[in-house]
Motif scaffolding. Structure first.
Motif, mmCIF file in Angstrom:
data_model
loop_
_atom_site.group_PDB
_atom_site.id
_atom_site.type_symbol
_atom_site.label_atom_id
_atom_site.label_comp_id
_atom_site.label_asym_id
_atom_site.label_seq_id
_atom_site.Cartn_x
_atom_site.Cartn_y
_atom_site.Cartn_z
ATOM 1 N N HIS A 416 3.610 -38.720 0.699
ATOM 2 C CA HIS A 416 2.393 -38.279 -0.171
ATOM 3 C C HIS A 416 1.476 -39.537 -0.386
ATOM 4 O O HIS A 416 1.990 -40.532 -1.116
ATOM 5 N N LEU A 418 -1.496 -40.697 -2.204
ATOM 6 C CA LEU A 418 -2.022 -40.337 -3.004
ATOM 7 C C LEU A 418 -3.266 -41.453 -3.473
ATOM 8 O O LEU A 418 -3.990 -41.204 -4.384
ATOM 9 N N TYR A 434 3.548 -33.367 4.045
ATOM 10 C CA TYR A 434 2.637 -34.448 4.191
ATOM 11 C C TYR A 434 1.214 -34.166 3.256
ATOM 12 O O TYR A 434 0.964 -32.955 3.238
ATOM 13 N N TYR A 445 0.419 -30.892 -5.123
ATOM 14 C CA TYR A 445 1.418 -31.003 -3.909
ATOM 15 C C TYR A 445 2.380 -31.993 -4.055
ATOM 16 O O TYR A 445 3.764 -31.482 -3.837
ATOM 17 N N ALA A 446 2.095 -33.103 -4.489
ATOM 18 C CA ALA A 446 3.233 -33.915 -4.619
ATOM 19 C C ALA A 446 4.277 -33.747 -5.745
ATOM 20 O O ALA A 446 5.097 -33.814 -5.842
ATOM 21 N N SER A 449 6.667 -31.286 -4.562
ATOM 22 C CA SER A 449 7.412 -31.844 -3.766
ATOM 23 C C SER A 449 8.693 -32.529 -4.663
ATOM 24 O O SER A 449 9.940 -32.120 -4.510
ATOM 25 N N PHE A 496 5.959 -41.866 -2.119
ATOM 26 C CA PHE A 496 4.798 -41.519 -2.871
ATOM 27 C C PHE A 496 4.110 -42.848 -3.028
ATOM 28 O O PHE A 496 4.458 -43.651 -3.830
#
Length: 743
Positions: A416, A418, A434, A445-446, A449, A496
């Motif tokens: 991720h 960001l 991804y 989206y993160a 996850s 992340f």
């Protein structure tokens, strides 16, 4: 004989002169036993009056008691030996204990001498030319030396001195000696000349190769004989370092100019023993190492805080001076390492560039320390936190970790990124999940996850518990268990990058922080690993529940103590582990690594540029494809959504009817929490101005500004002027948004 039993003033005289006694009163007394028994221990010594003391110490029973009492003469031999040898030197050198370091050392030695040999072989024609040019001078020197020796010309000045003194007796003696020497030497020289002529005639009849070989030997010998004193024949293949050798005097000089009060006071009282060297100063890799005991009360942190002054005192670049402590001995044990080369100018090559595959259970080759020793970061049963200011190499460090995980086909990789710059795009082809971006969709989206990871941790805990004891005795994920893909207990590494954009998000941050903390605490033994990277380490961007439970920390350059301790842990700055010492830009890629090694270390990460990362990613993709282990995003599968989708503006219109033109922020938040408790419930739990500020922050991306609104609370009451929102501003923002999407 006169006895003095009643006179205490004669007690010592009576005891120290036993020879004065007579008859049966005379005996032999062991002095040590007598002295030890003169002042017996008293069980009620602690209850003695504090004023009952003498100049020599406390008084018991009218006698002074010494604090440091002498021990028995014949003590235990083991105690005496241990006191003399508290620290044994290792039998096997330190560089031979580590297989990696031993291989690197032997490789360096082999490459060094191969370089020297190659350098000299290439220059053989040059050396041959020099010998040929010097051969005539050598021939003249040879002939002159033979003539001088044959005719005893070296004694000529002595004979002339005898003539000048008009001493005929001495002159005749010297002449007879010279005549005898010359006769013998002429015979020897003539024989040597004849032998040389015979050898030359014999060589003339030999093959051409032998003739050239003999000529080459003769020219080489004459060339060496004709060498000028100031011009060596052979060039140096390796120029010796101009770095000054580190000595005890230089170290003491450097420590005394740091301005540390404890050192200066100790040096003033006892300059010889104030700073003690516990081992000889030796070469340690590409530099010098000194093991030092600092004066009492001075800690290693005091010295590390003055690293720039020490660099000035040692006349070396700041990147060459790396003091560190050894708290396993004591807090004043300083290990000073002075390198030959500035660490910031060192390029660390990653072995991943040429690796066909990698096993994450063996750790990840991360970089090297100032001494050039490879540093491996363990991954399994760990979580990693990386922090720094922008532009200091944080994402490059993440790239090294991601590349190693990608090369292990059994490991599942989630990335991720960001920030939205695409720094990790080469590994998209190997990821199960991804995303790259800074917009709300990427943040959502993160957050999804982390919610999925939380479910995965719970599933794995149940699966691991159900495994038989012979297969999994320690209830931890091992390589054997990970290779059984059907169990679903393979390593799962989730990266992340710029995680502050997730944890500080007004909509997803709170829930994401809770999920991350849950995964960090429980997923470690289950093969789930989080790699978090941030450039803004504060309590809002990095929840304390996360930073307090991460096991491995890597901190590059940060601005101050607060940021330093947020990454490296509480009291790190106080203990001398200070990432603030690194210089902006110059020390990019250099940071403090904590938790991966027994002691905190300064580490320079290996650098993988984009082309190198792309080559690694392609190799990893082929490896995973051949093993049939590609899945999720890498195969184009639709990602699973956990976080509910919602429209904040539409939800506000749903809870604010047209009859209410303006409404307080706190009222809107309470109504939103009733509408969607799973989304806005955390907002409603805030108190006071925090609840109002939450909605204000959430509306900023839409260009909606809050205003002062007069109103009353839901239950009625006295009116008040508070921060609120106009309903027309919400409808206007929705209109503009819809038009933009339509176009």
């Amino acid at each position: 004989m006169t006895h003095h039993q009643d006179d205490p003033n004669h007690e010592d005289e009576d005891r120290t002169t036993p020879s004065a006694r007579e008859g049966k009163d005379a005996d032999v007394v062991h002095l040590d036993v007598a002295r030890a028994g003169r002042q017996p221990q008293r069980p009620d010594a602690d209850r003695q009056d504090s004023d009952d003391r003498t100049a020599d110490g406390p008084v018991l029973g009218g006698e002074a008691v010494r604090v440091d009492r002498p021990g028995p003469t014949g003590g235990d031999w083991r105690t005496a030996l241990e006191a003399k040898a508290r620290s044994r030197q290792p039998i096997v050198p330190l560089w031979l204990r580590s297989r990696t370091e031993a291989v690197e050392t032997l490789k360096w030695v082999a490459l060094h001498y191969l370089h020297v040999a190659g350098y000299q072989v290439v220059r053989l024609p040059l050396y041959g030319g020099r010998l040929t040019a010097r051969a005539p001078r050598g021939l003249l020197r040879l002939v002159g030396g033979v003539v001088k020796w044959t005719f005893d010309l070296e004694g000529e000045p002595v004979r002339l001195a005898a003539v000048q003194k008009a001493d005929p007796e001495v002159y005749l003696k010297l002449s007879r000696q010279r005549d005898s020497r010359v006769r013998l030497r002429v015979l020897i020289s003539s024989a040597a000349l004849v032998t040389l002529l015979v050898v030359c005639l014999m060589m003339a009849e030999q093959a051409t190769t032998a003739q050239w070989a003999a000529l080459a030997v003769a020219v080489a010998a004459l060339g060496i004989l004709g060498k000028p004193a100031d011009r060596p024949l052979i060039d140096r293949a390796v120029v010796p370092s101009t770095v000054e050798k580190l000595t005890s005097d230089i170290v003491v000089r450097a420590l005394t100019v740091l301005g540390i009060g404890g050192i200066n006071q100790a040096m003033a009282k006892n300059p010889k023993d104030a700073i003690r060297f516990v081992a000889p100063i030796t070469r340690d890799g590409p530099g010098w190492r000194a093991d030092i005991d600092l004066p009492y009360g001075v800690t290693v942190a005091d010295v590390m805080d003055k690293r720039d002054r020490m660099a000035s005192a040692l006349r070396r670049p700041l990147g060459c001076i790396w003091p560190e402590g050894d708290s396993s001995v004591h807090e004043g044990r300083l290990i000073l390492w002075v390198g030959d080369k500035d660490l910031s100018k060192t390029v660390v090559k990653s072995p991943l560039v040429k690796a066909a595959s990698h096993d994450v259970f063996k750790g990840i080759p991360f970089g090297c320390d100032p001494r050039g020793r490879a540093i491996v970061v363990p991954v399994i049963e760990q979580n990693i936190l990386i922090g720094s200011q922008p532009g200091q190499g944080k994402t490059a460090s993440v790239r090294v970790l991601a590349s190693a995980v990608a090369l292990d086909p059994s490991a599942e990789l989630w990335i991720h990124e960001l920030k939205g710059t695409g720094d990790l795009d080469p590994h998209e082809q190997n990821c199960h999940r991804y995303v790259s971006g800074i917009e709300d969709e990427a943040i959502a989206y993160a957050a999804d996850s982390l919610a999925l990871l939380r479910k995965e941790v719970m599933r794995r805990a149940a699966s691991l518990k159900a495994l038989p004891a012979d297969l999994c005795p320690d209830k931890k994920v091992t390589r054997q268990i990970a290779d059984r893909r059907s169990l679903g207990l393979h390593p799962l590494v989730a990266v992340f990058d710029e995680c502050q954009n997730l944890f500080a998000h007004p909509d997803f941050g709170a829930k994401a922080g809770e999920d991350a903390e849950f995964v960090i605490k429980l997923g470690r033994a289950l093969g789930v690993v989080l790699v978090l990277a941030t450039q803004r380490p504060d309590k809002d961007s990095l929840p304390t529940g996360i930073s307090a439970n991460v096991t491995i920390r890597f901190c590059l350059r940060v601005a101050g103590q607060l940021e330093n301790d947020m990454i490296l842990g509480t009291s790190a700055y106080k203990n001398g582990i200070r990432a603030t010492v690194f210089q902006p830009k110059v020390d990019a890629g250099i940071g403090y690594l904590l938790g991966a090694t027994p002691m905190p270390k300064v580490v320079r990460t290996a650098y993988l540029d984009t082309p190198a990362t792309q080559r690694i990613a392609k190799r990893a993709h082929a490896l995973r494809a051949s093993a049939g282990l590609l899945g999720g995003h890498a195969l184009g599968e639709t990602p699973e959504h956990v976080t509910p989708t919602f429209d904040l503006l539409a939800d506000i219109l749903a809870v604010v009817p047209p009859s209410e033109a303006k409404v307080w922020n706190e009222v809107i938040v309470d109504r939103l929490a009733e509408l969607r408790p799973e989304i806005y419930g955390a907002w409603a739990g805030l108190e006071g101005g925090a609840k109002t500020a939450q909605l204000t922050t959430a509306l900023k991306p839409y260009g909606i500004k809050t205003i002062q609104v007069w109103g009353t609370s839901e239950g009625g009451g006295k009116g008040a002027n508070r921060i609120g929102v106009a309903r027309d501003d919400i409808t206007t923002a929705i209109t503009h948004r819809d038009r933009g999407q339509a176009s």
